[in-house]
Design a protein around this motif. Structure first.
Motif, PDB file in Angstrom:
ATOM      1  N   SER A   1       0.816  -1.222   0.000  1.00 48.25           N
ATOM      2  CA  SER A   1       0.000   0.000   0.000  1.00 48.25           C
ATOM      3  C   SER A   1       0.846   1.266   0.000  1.00 48.25           C
ATOM      4  O   SER A   1       0.523   2.217  -0.707  1.00 48.25           O
ATOM      5  CB  SER A   1      -0.913   0.025   1.223  1.00 48.25           C
ATOM      6  OG  SER A   1      -1.782  -1.057   1.175  1.00 48.25           O
TER       7      SER A   1
ATOM      8  N   THR B   1      -5.930   2.303   1.267  1.00 48.38           N
ATOM      9  CA  THR B   1      -4.582   1.941   1.719  1.00 48.38           C
ATOM     10  C   THR B   1      -4.651   1.243   3.082  1.00 48.38           C
ATOM     11  O   THR B   1      -4.104   0.156   3.258  1.00 48.38           O
ATOM     12  CB  THR B   1      -3.710   3.212   1.824  1.00 48.38           C
ATOM     13  OG1 THR B   1      -3.727   3.858   0.553  1.00 48.38           O
ATOM     14  CG2 THR B   1      -2.298   2.888   2.221  1.00 48.38           C
TER      15      THR B   1
ATOM     16  N   LYS C   1      -6.333  -2.206   2.834  1.00 51.54           N
ATOM     17  CA  LYS C   1      -5.494  -3.294   2.299  1.00 51.54           C
ATOM     18  C   LYS C   1      -4.538  -3.838   3.358  1.00 51.54           C
ATOM     19  O   LYS C   1      -4.271  -5.048   3.399  1.00 51.54           O
ATOM     20  CB  LYS C   1      -4.701  -2.795   1.087  1.00 51.54           C
ATOM     21  CG  LYS C   1      -5.498  -2.809  -0.195  1.00 51.54           C
ATOM     22  CD  LYS C   1      -4.580  -2.560  -1.347  1.00 51.54           C
ATOM     23  CE  LYS C   1      -5.288  -2.773  -2.655  1.00 51.54           C
ATOM     24  NZ  LYS C   1      -4.419  -2.463  -3.788  1.00 51.54           N
TER      25      LYS C   1
END
Lengths: 336, 250
Positions: free
Chosen positions: A124, A226, A229
């Protein structure tokens, strides 16, 4: 669009929706055919209670790893570090038991989460594709296991024998009995039910599919993809950690070689369950069927006396055939 | 609107560069309540940049944005913040998640929770049905199907429904009908009028379709080479005049 107009457009007898419904059953049909095939070839040797007990003991670790892979694959990423992570988690769990007693096994799950979180952060924040990141992590984590273990294993014992001075061992009869049928089957079934609820019913599960469907859209509406993930890879890591504990119970030892190449089996199980590796879709039930199919084929080929190399070829061919039939190409924009 | 009331949205001299490229030099416009304005310009003129700044996608390099007279803190400028302030966007590609259902897309980023971790699917279904009814869209029958199974017009109605579902005051339409046929375009225009009249929502529309702009917009803002150069009230500009303003800037 009506079904009949769709039929005309596709030029076939079936509408896309009917085709989709049929594709939904492919993993179930595949496993039924595989069972019938090996029953026909090996008869009672394959269908014996003893053999099915063995299959029920063999499947859980692969199934749990396939669950971890399913979470990641649904978002459109992939995690090929789970084999190394399994070895690391099992070893850290065993060390935890050596240092802290039975409760130290939890460190194994934490270790899996840590590896997953590292994967998620690198992917990320550094924007490195998941394949490359987890490939690097596969190498790094395996090396870390070898370094911390110094190449030695930690054995689980039932307490009746003590290891020699050079052998690390932990008396954990409860863990060894967990690794046997029916306890291992019950434990795996309980995790499978929890996974089904988590994947199919929770907001987290919905978001997994949405990220796989169109990550950019989620960013546009202000969702922090982000951070999400990182959570996904960490959650997959937790599942690898649980699989590592089950593997420790089943194998009775934490070895630096544990889980070698098992990441490929986990990916294959997910794919056999009809989950496209491009993300957006997935099914826990079909992933279980995928893991079970893979275990049965391997078991059936061994019982039938097929040499291991030929077994590998058969497994590869089965994987391609199952995906070729079950893949809904209309849902896959680009094949890379 | 009383004369003393500030405009719903004021954008003053906003600019934006990407690397060495000045995408927007000075964008300024106002938007009143229940108003539909259109931003027109040639490709690369800075329309999308201007709209994305208003939507919170990009922070501007300079300039000022006020909502109901209150300045927006441009150091805390994000899509979520602008959504909280009442600005929603219907993007050209609709920004829908194709594999998810209409209710999921409607609630994207605002999922109602049940027992902390579960999605409240019944509430989502009911609200989706209510929004589609408000838009007079009766053709979406099965709300459990993935949105990719719906027609372009139906998908557009979900995207517009998402923008108005939360009582939003400003909806930005980025090329709302570029990918639609004539019937579906008419349907979208009807929805815009209906939402404006029923809910008092204001619209900012980007479109290359000058006929549509003249039909729908109360005012037309022309952007030329990154500067909002001219403004026309409804009925005050012919298509030829608009083309000249867009291409030559006069």
């Amino acid at each position: 669009m009506t079904d009949s107009s769709a039929r005309k457009r596709t030029g076939g007898f079936l509408s896309p929706r009917q085709l989709e419904r049929i594709r939904d059953y492919v993993p179930f049909v595949a496993i039924a055919l595989v069972i019938l095939l090996f029953w026909a070839i090996s008869g009672d040797r394959f269908m014996s209670v003893r053999n099915w007990t063995f299959i029920a003991q063999q499947t859980p670790v692969l199934m749990l790893l396939a669950f971890a892979q399913l979470m990641v694959v649904t978002t459109g990423s992939i995690d090929i570090s789970i084999g190394s992570s399994l070895a690391f988690s099992a070893y850290v769990g065993a060390l935890g038991m050596l240092w802290l007693g039975d409760g130290g096994l939890v460190l194994g799950i934490a270790a899996g989460a840590l590896v997953g979180m590292c994967n998620g952060l690198v992917i990320s924040l550094l924007k490195i594709p998941s394949f490359v990141t987890t490939l690097a992590m596969l190498i790094i984590v395996r090396a870390v296991v070898i370094i911390i273990s110094d190449g030695t294993s930690i054995y689980m014992t039932d307490g009746s024998v003590s290891g020699g001075t050079n052998i690390s061992s932990v008396a954990a009869p409860w863990l060894l009995s967990l690794g046997k049928f029916p306890a291992i089957f019950v434990a795996a079934a309980a995790v499978a039910v929890l996974m089904w609820v988590f994947y199919e019913k929770t907001l987290f599960g919905q978001q997994l599919k949405a990220v796989g469907g169109n990550e950019k859209v989620l960013r546009l509406v202000g969702i922090n993809v982000t951070a999400f993930k990182v959570k996904v890879f960490a959650a997959a890591g937790v599942m690898v950690g649980i699989a590592a504990c089950v593997n420790l119970a089943r194998a009775g030892a934490a070895t630096p070689q544990a889980g070698l190449m098992i990441e490929l089996d986990a990916i294959a199980a997910v794919a056999l369950g009809g989950t496209p590796l491009t993300g957006g879709y997935g099914s826990v039930v079909k992933t279980i069927i995928g893991a079970l199919t893979l275990t049965i084929v391997r078991n059936g080929l061994t019982i039938a006396g097929v040499p291991p190399s030929w077994s590998q070829i058969a497994l590869g061919a089965l994987l391609i055939a199952a995906i070729a039939i079950s893949l809904n190409r209309s849902k896959v924009d680009v094949v890379k | 609107m009383r004369n003393s009331d500030p405009p719903l949205l004021e954008v003053k001299n906003v600019s934006k560069s990407f690397g060495g490229v000045q995408a927007l030099r000075s964008g300024s416009f106002e938007l009143g309540r229940r108003e539909v304005i259109a931003v027109v310009g040639a490709n690369g003129a800075g329309k999308s940049t201007l709209i994305k700044i208003v939507a919170g996608v990009y922070p501007p390099d300079s300039g000022e944005i006020r909502i109901k007279g209150r300045p927006v803190d441009l150091h805390d400028h994000s899509v979520s913040r602008m959504r909280e302030r009442g600005i929603e966007v219907v993007y050209q590609d609709l920004a829908l998640v194709p594999n998810m259902s209409a209710p999921y897309n409607l609630f994207l980023g605002r999922m109602p929770r049940k027992w902390g971790i579960f999605a409240d699917k019944r509430l989502m279904r009911d609200k989706t049905r209510e929004v589609l009814d408000q838009l007079n869209v009766r053709t979406v029958q099965d709300l459990s199907r993935p949105i990719s199974d719906l027609s372009g017009g139906q998908q557009q109605s979900i995207a517009i429904g998402r923008a108005i579902a939360w009582g939003k005051e400003i909806v930005i339409l980025d090329e709302p009908t570029a990918a639609l046929g004539p019937n579906e375009t008419g349907e979208v225009e009807r929805m815009v009028e209906e939402v404006r009249n029923k809910h008092g929502t204001s619209f900012i529309m980007i479109s290359h379709n000058l006929e549509q702009v003249q039909r729908l917009a109360d005012r037309i803002i022309v952007i030329h080479h990154g500067i909002t150069s001219q403004e026309f009230k409804r009925g005050k500009a012919t298509a030829d005049r608009l083309v000249k303003a867009i291409t030559v800037g006069i």
